[in-house]
Design a protein around this motif. Sequence first.
Motif, PDB file in Angstrom:
ATOM      1  N   TYR A 392      51.053  20.428  52.376  1.00 20.29           N
ATOM      2  CA  TYR A 392      51.493  21.705  51.710  1.00 20.29           C
ATOM      3  C   TYR A 392      52.270  21.210  50.467  1.00 20.29           C
ATOM      4  CZ  TYR A 392      50.484  24.507  55.761  1.00 20.29           C
ATOM      5  OH  TYR A 392      49.821  24.635  56.778  1.00 20.29           O
ATOM      6  N   ILE A 393      52.803  20.058  50.612  1.00 17.70           N
ATOM      7  CA  ILE A 393      53.236  19.550  49.379  1.00 17.70           C
ATOM      8  C   ILE A 393      52.356  18.915  48.429  1.00 17.70           C
ATOM      9  CG2 ILE A 393      54.702  17.339  48.595  1.00 17.70           C
ATOM     10  CD1 ILE A 393      56.371  17.367  51.025  1.00 17.70           C
ATOM     11  N   ALA A 394      51.208  18.324  48.862  1.00 25.50           N
ATOM     12  CA  ALA A 394      50.174  18.210  48.131  1.00 25.50           C
ATOM     13  C   ALA A 394      49.578  19.426  47.290  1.00 25.50           C
ATOM     14  CB  ALA A 394      49.029  17.203  48.886  1.00 25.50           C
ATOM     15  N   ALA A 395      49.353  20.413  48.293  1.00 22.68           N
ATOM     16  CA  ALA A 395      49.069  21.843  47.617  1.00 22.68           C
ATOM     17  C   ALA A 395      49.812  22.385  46.517  1.00 22.68           C
ATOM     18  CB  ALA A 395      48.666  22.656  49.091  1.00 22.68           C
ATOM     19  N   SER A 396      51.098  22.324  46.623  1.00 22.01           N
ATOM     20  CA  SER A 396      51.723  22.331  45.676  1.00 22.01           C
ATOM     21  C   SER A 396      51.799  21.610  44.598  1.00 22.01           C
ATOM     22  CB  SER A 396      53.587  22.466  46.247  1.00 22.01           C
ATOM     23  OG  SER A 396      53.953  21.219  46.363  1.00 22.01           O
ATOM     24  N   VAL A 397      51.652  20.445  44.417  1.00 24.44           N
ATOM     25  CA  VAL A 397      51.685  19.492  43.238  1.00 24.44           C
ATOM     26  C   VAL A 397      50.238  20.128  42.683  1.00 24.44           C
ATOM     27  CG1 VAL A 397      50.971  17.373  42.457  1.00 24.44           C
ATOM     28  CG2 VAL A 397      52.726  17.816  44.450  1.00 24.44           C
ATOM     29  N   PHE A 398      49.215  20.256  43.185  1.00 23.16           N
ATOM     30  CA  PHE A 398      47.849  20.611  42.453  1.00 23.16           C
ATOM     31  C   PHE A 398      48.087  22.092  42.038  1.00 23.16           C
ATOM     32  CE2 PHE A 398      45.934  17.305  45.464  1.00 23.16           C
ATOM     33  CZ  PHE A 398      45.608  16.606  44.521  1.00 23.16           C
ATOM     34  N   TYR A 399      48.737  22.811  43.015  1.00 28.35           N
ATOM     35  CA  TYR A 399      49.042  24.308  42.402  1.00 28.35           C
ATOM     36  C   TYR A 399      49.798  24.347  40.951  1.00 28.35           C
ATOM     37  CZ  TYR A 399      51.639  28.708  42.331  1.00 28.35           C
ATOM     38  OH  TYR A 399      52.230  30.150  41.986  1.00 28.35           O
ATOM     39  N   LEU A 400      50.768  23.187  41.080  1.00 21.39           N
ATOM     40  CA  LEU A 400      51.573  23.163  39.856  1.00 21.39           C
ATOM     41  C   LEU A 400      50.845  22.693  38.547  1.00 21.39           C
ATOM     42  CD1 LEU A 400      54.429  23.113  38.487  1.00 21.39           C
ATOM     43  CD2 LEU A 400      54.522  20.601  39.225  1.00 21.39           C
ATOM     44  N   LEU A 401      49.960  21.794  38.912  1.00 21.15           N
ATOM     45  CA  LEU A 401      49.093  21.214  37.691  1.00 21.15           C
ATOM     46  C   LEU A 401      48.141  22.205  37.423  1.00 21.15           C
ATOM     47  CD1 LEU A 401      48.001  17.637  39.269  1.00 21.15           C
ATOM     48  CD2 LEU A 401      49.928  18.382  37.296  1.00 21.15           C
ATOM     49  N   GLN A 402      47.653  23.139  38.049  1.00 20.37           N
ATOM     50  CA  GLN A 402      46.684  24.233  37.598  1.00 20.37           C
ATOM     51  C   GLN A 402      47.453  25.021  36.775  1.00 20.37           C
ATOM     52  OE1 GLN A 402      45.074  25.600  41.389  1.00 20.37           O
ATOM     53  NE2 GLN A 402      43.151  24.394  41.241  1.00 20.37           N
ATOM     54  N   LEU A 403      48.538  25.516  37.265  1.00 21.82           N
ATOM     55  CA  LEU A 403      49.582  26.274  36.194  1.00 21.82           C
ATOM     56  C   LEU A 403      49.662  25.811  34.741  1.00 21.82           C
ATOM     57  CD1 LEU A 403      52.126  27.796  38.733  1.00 21.82           C
ATOM     58  CD2 LEU A 403      50.495  29.175  37.572  1.00 21.82           C
ATOM     59  N   LEU A 404      50.044  24.753  34.927  1.00 20.90           N
ATOM     60  CA  LEU A 404      50.217  23.811  33.663  1.00 20.90           C
ATOM     61  C   LEU A 404      49.134  23.833  32.824  1.00 20.90           C
ATOM     62  CD1 LEU A 404      53.038  21.080  34.811  1.00 20.90           C
ATOM     63  CD2 LEU A 404      53.407  23.576  33.799  1.00 20.90           C
ATOM     64  N   MET A 405      47.833  23.265  33.508  1.00 25.79           N
ATOM     65  CA  MET A 405      46.837  23.325  32.576  1.00 25.79           C
ATOM     66  C   MET A 405      46.516  24.618  31.894  1.00 25.79           C
ATOM     67  SD  MET A 405      44.517  20.889  35.032  1.00 25.79           S
ATOM     68  CE  MET A 405      43.175  21.233  34.196  1.00 25.79           C
ATOM     69  N   LEU A 406      46.598  25.883  32.667  1.00 24.83           N
ATOM     70  CA  LEU A 406      46.364  27.181  32.239  1.00 24.83           C
ATOM     71  C   LEU A 406      47.350  27.809  31.085  1.00 24.83           C
ATOM     72  CD1 LEU A 406      44.696  28.960  35.451  1.00 24.83           C
ATOM     73  CD2 LEU A 406      43.572  28.152  33.387  1.00 24.83           C
ATOM     74  N   GLY A 407      48.616  27.445  31.675  1.00 26.45           N
ATOM     75  CA  GLY A 407      49.724  28.112  31.040  1.00 26.45           C
ATOM     76  C   GLY A 407      50.146  27.359  29.731  1.00 26.45           C
ATOM     77  N   VAL A 408      49.920  26.176  29.400  1.00 28.36           N
ATOM     78  CA  VAL A 408      50.468  25.264  28.261  1.00 28.36           C
ATOM     79  C   VAL A 408      49.658  25.776  27.137  1.00 28.36           C
ATOM     80  CG1 VAL A 408      50.800  23.079  27.207  1.00 28.36           C
ATOM     81  CG2 VAL A 408      51.573  23.522  29.305  1.00 28.36           C
ATOM     82  N   PRO A 409      48.260  25.738  27.147  1.00 29.47           N
ATOM     83  CA  PRO A 409      47.507  26.057  26.031  1.00 29.47           C
ATOM     84  C   PRO A 409      47.721  27.564  25.694  1.00 29.47           C
ATOM     85  CG  PRO A 409      46.107  25.225  27.507  1.00 29.47           C
ATOM     86  CD  PRO A 409      47.408  25.425  28.451  1.00 29.47           C
ATOM     87  N   ILE A 410      48.077  28.647  26.524  1.00 28.73           N
ATOM     88  CA  ILE A 410      48.534  29.840  26.241  1.00 28.73           C
ATOM     89  C   ILE A 410      49.712  29.946  25.592  1.00 28.73           C
ATOM     90  CG2 ILE A 410      48.853  32.079  27.269  1.00 28.73           C
ATOM     91  CD1 ILE A 410      46.952  31.477  29.668  1.00 28.73           C
ATOM     92  N   LEU A 411      50.655  29.072  26.053  1.00 29.47           N
ATOM     93  CA  LEU A 411      52.082  29.092  25.235  1.00 29.47           C
ATOM     94  C   LEU A 411      51.804  28.600  24.088  1.00 29.47           C
ATOM     95  CD1 LEU A 411      54.443  27.415  27.985  1.00 29.47           C
ATOM     96  CD2 LEU A 411      54.618  29.627  26.916  1.00 29.47           C
ATOM     97  N   VAL A 412      51.047  27.813  23.718  1.00 29.40           N
ATOM     98  CA  VAL A 412      50.647  27.101  22.137  1.00 29.40           C
ATOM     99  C   VAL A 412      50.230  28.328  21.349  1.00 29.40           C
ATOM    100  CG1 VAL A 412      49.507  25.438  20.736  1.00 29.40           C
ATOM    101  CG2 VAL A 412      50.542  24.913  23.018  1.00 29.40           C
ATOM    102  N   ILE A 413      49.271  29.098  21.794  1.00 27.96           N
ATOM    103  CA  ILE A 413      48.819  29.995  21.231  1.00 27.96           C
ATOM    104  C   ILE A 413      49.694  31.352  21.007  1.00 27.96           C
ATOM    105  CG2 ILE A 413      46.766  31.968  21.298  1.00 27.96           C
ATOM    106  CD1 ILE A 413      45.237  30.092  23.015  1.00 27.96           C
ATOM    107  N   ALA A 414      50.413  31.608  22.003  1.00 24.07           N
ATOM    108  CA  ALA A 414      51.361  32.593  21.847  1.00 24.07           C
ATOM    109  C   ALA A 414      52.722  32.406  20.992  1.00 24.07           C
ATOM    110  CB  ALA A 414      51.712  33.280  23.273  1.00 24.07           C
ATOM    111  N   SER A 415      52.851  31.133  20.651  1.00 22.30           N
ATOM    112  CA  SER A 415      54.142  30.863  20.022  1.00 22.30           C
ATOM    113  C   SER A 415      54.817  31.383  18.955  1.00 22.30           C
ATOM    114  CB  SER A 415      53.894  29.317  19.853  1.00 22.30           C
ATOM    115  OG  SER A 415      53.055  29.025  18.730  1.00 22.30           O
TER     116      SER A 415
END
Length: 514
Positions: A392-415
């Motif tokens: 579950y720790i490994a799952a949380s790490v991959f879950y976090l990476l997926q959120l960042l990969m999707l969220g960071v580009p959107i943050l840049v666009i919406a800045s």
Amino acid sequence: AVTVDRCIGFGKALNELDIEYMGQVDLPDDNIARFRAIVEKEVDEPGDWDDLGFLLAGASAVPAALELKELHSNAAIASFDTSTLLYEAIYNGDVLFGVDQQAYLQGYLPIPVLTHAAATKQTFLNHAIESGPSFVLSSPNTAEAACEAGAFAVCPEHPQENFNYVNDGLIILGVIFFAVQAVASLGFLSWMTYFRNANVVKASQPEFLSLVAIGCLMLASSILPLSIEGGYRFERNAITLDETDVPNEEIHTVDAACMAVPWLICTGFVLIYSALLAKLNRINEIVQNAQRFRRVEVPRKKVAITIACLMTVMVAILLTWQLVSPLKWDRDVTGIDFLTGYPTESIGRCTSEHFAAFAGSCAFFIGLCLAYGLRLCYKTRHLPVEFFESQYIAASVFYLLQLLMLGVPILVIASENTNAYFMVMAMIIFLMSFGTSLLIFVPKIIAHKKGSGIMTNLMVSAAQTQTVQSSNDNTVEAIRRRVASVAVTEVDSDLGRIGESMAQDSNEEEDLSK
């Protein structure tokens, strides 16, 4: 009427220049379609009208005349009186000139004349002072245009500025996100306290899980300072709206909110994963020594030092950031009124001269922690998942990476859009904290409800021990393998049961050696 006299005078001037004057036409200035139809009927000539010119009796007819010029692009247009729209048309080249009666001069001249008479007891011989008209061939500067647009008021009316503050509805949604995480963290802490004597809770080392719950709450609390915004860093002149040297007293609160966001996000992250990593590291060390038939005790003090070291490194980075180049609130003007030069729109954001360097340092350190966590998860992957949440720790790490990969580009666009930026940022933070909480705590609650756990494993191990004791072909190697098996499957909350099993097997090995 005044307009008739103007047209007559204009006609006489044209005749003196041998230019044909076609006469006066009464036109409505509130109906553009009818205005165009009447003029086209009077001219009765198709094409661009490159040999025709029109002098408007008043600036109120400029909008209709500009519509007419779009159909007949070469028509020459001029106007009596002036207005904001006329200045813009002259600036754009759509109107040749304007005739200004200099209303300000007409209204202002009596004041110095009377002042002069009262002070000197003298009067002018010329009692009729001609103050106009004046031909306007170019757009005036912004100050003159502002004076005329405001009827030469001493304190002209300022345009309404759009500060692009975050919508109140989105701020309420962010508070709801924080409240949901707060309820979840407090609920998980209450569950661990209530079932503190349960095998699942004991084996899960609740002191570390408590730090995870608190870290998730700290991470979610970073949503709150995101909603704190302010105006300009320095006060503005009440009339000109120019920036002064007087600092805005309320800006310090916004500066503190700017730096509170990285503090809460980074320390929350490190608190969550340092507790989980310290727990996994403790288990990994004991299990490895048990497989080598070594009895070892890893005190909680050593684990606490691991957590403290990780937190110290992160605090050192953040403290350096705070002292060297802290985030500060700044507001950039993005729209200016054409005539007055006053700001009509602005966007505020937290900025720092070395933001990329310090934010990158924080991200790099967190990345190292996550990478080390994945390594420990791989080493302890064979332990029972209801007690040691490697998967579950490994799952949380991959879950976090997926959120960042999707969220960071959107943050840049919406800045550039404050509402969109706040919404995306709040969603990412909430999903990271709430998702991690669910991945760590929900499996334990399910395991507790199932009633399976460490006691069943202990009963099986006790039976195995009795069988080995009664067997005539016991060997030291067989005992080593059995102890290693017990160490992998029977680690409890204090990991003391592993020590007891190893102590018992050690006595058996000594008896066999004798």
